[in-house]
Enzyme design. Structure first.
Site, PDB file in Angstrom:
ATOM      1  N   HIS A 198      -1.157 -13.716  -5.722  1.00 14.17           N
ATOM      2  CA  HIS A 198      -1.927 -12.614  -5.130  1.00 14.17           C
ATOM      3  C   HIS A 198      -1.832 -11.403  -6.051  1.00 14.17           C
ATOM      4  CE1 HIS A 198      -2.000 -13.993  -0.652  1.00 14.17           C
ATOM      5  NE2 HIS A 198      -2.159 -15.011  -1.471  1.00 14.17           N
ATOM      6  N   CYS A 222       2.866 -10.618   0.669  1.00 13.48           N
ATOM      7  CA  CYS A 222       2.841  -9.455  -0.222  1.00 13.48           C
ATOM      8  C   CYS A 222       3.583  -8.273   0.384  1.00 13.48           C
ATOM      9  CB  CYS A 222       1.401  -9.095  -0.573  1.00 13.48           C
ATOM     10  SG  CYS A 222       0.607 -10.384  -1.564  1.00 13.48           S
ATOM     11  N   CYS A 253      -1.072  -9.007   2.805  1.00 19.81           N
ATOM     12  CA  CYS A 253      -0.724 -10.093   3.723  1.00 19.81           C
ATOM     13  C   CYS A 253       0.793 -10.086   3.949  1.00 19.81           C
ATOM     14  CB  CYS A 253      -1.169 -11.423   3.119  1.00 19.81           C
ATOM     15  SG  CYS A 253      -0.154 -11.981   1.722  1.00 19.81           S
ATOM     16  N   GLU A 270      -1.078  -8.329  -5.569  1.00 22.70           N
ATOM     17  CA  GLU A 270       0.117  -7.501  -5.425  1.00 22.70           C
ATOM     18  C   GLU A 270       1.317  -8.117  -6.143  1.00 22.70           C
ATOM     19  OE1 GLU A 270      -1.922  -7.191  -1.275  1.00 22.70           O
ATOM     20  OE2 GLU A 270      -1.853  -8.630  -2.941  1.00 22.70           O
TER      21      GLU A 270
END
Length: 157
Positions: free
Chosen positions: A56, A89, A86, A58
């Site tokens: 992801h 993260c 999410c 992040e």
């Protein structure tokens, strides 16, 4: 009201989101900056290109920021991301001790900052994070809407 610096840095995150979309990934972008506004790490979703469910935006940006700083303690950092983080993260943000998160649009299906969960402010955790939601929210959401509309038209996924 977001500051000029917040707007400028969210635009850098949007540039990363655009790069993710070019790679065929969900257009989420992220930058991590120090307390002087210097970019420590950049990230974009790389799940498709890396074949990695944890890639992801992040996490990519946090890993680069930690390498840049020479420590995983990012206590003076601000993380800018185009979409509400999410749970995975958000957990990484708490573990990295990030001071502040600025994000674009809410994620009603997976958001762990205020939509489904409030992990960054949970007093049961060892660290809480200052949060500024909704910065350039329309621009961030538009990228997601366009990406998924094109995906549906193509018949993929």
């Amino acid at each position: 009201m977001p500051s000029e610096a917040d707007l400028e840095l969210m635009n850098l995150a949007l540039e990363q989101a655009d790069l993710a979309a070019l790679d065929g990934d969900v257009p989420v972008g992220c930058v991590v900056v120090d307390d002087q506004g210097q970019v420590l790490g950049r990230g974009r979703n790389r799940r498709e290109i890396d074949k990695d469910p944890t890639a992801h935006a992040e996490l990519v940006a946090l890993r680069e920021a930690a390498r840049t700083q020479g420590t995983w303690h990012l206590c003076d950092a601000t993380l800018y991301v185009t979409v509400e983080p999410c749970p995975m993260c958000a957990g990484a943000i708490v573990n990295a001790r990030v001071r502040r998160v600025v994000y674009g649009c809410d994620d009603p299906k997976a958001g762990a900052v205020r939509s489904l969960f409030t992990l960054l402010g949970d007093p049961r955790l060892n660290h809480q994070v200052e949060v500024e939601p909704g910065v350039l929210a329309d621009a961030c959401a538009d990228r997601l809407r366009s990406f998924f509309a094109a995906l549906r038209r193509s018949g993929k996924k």
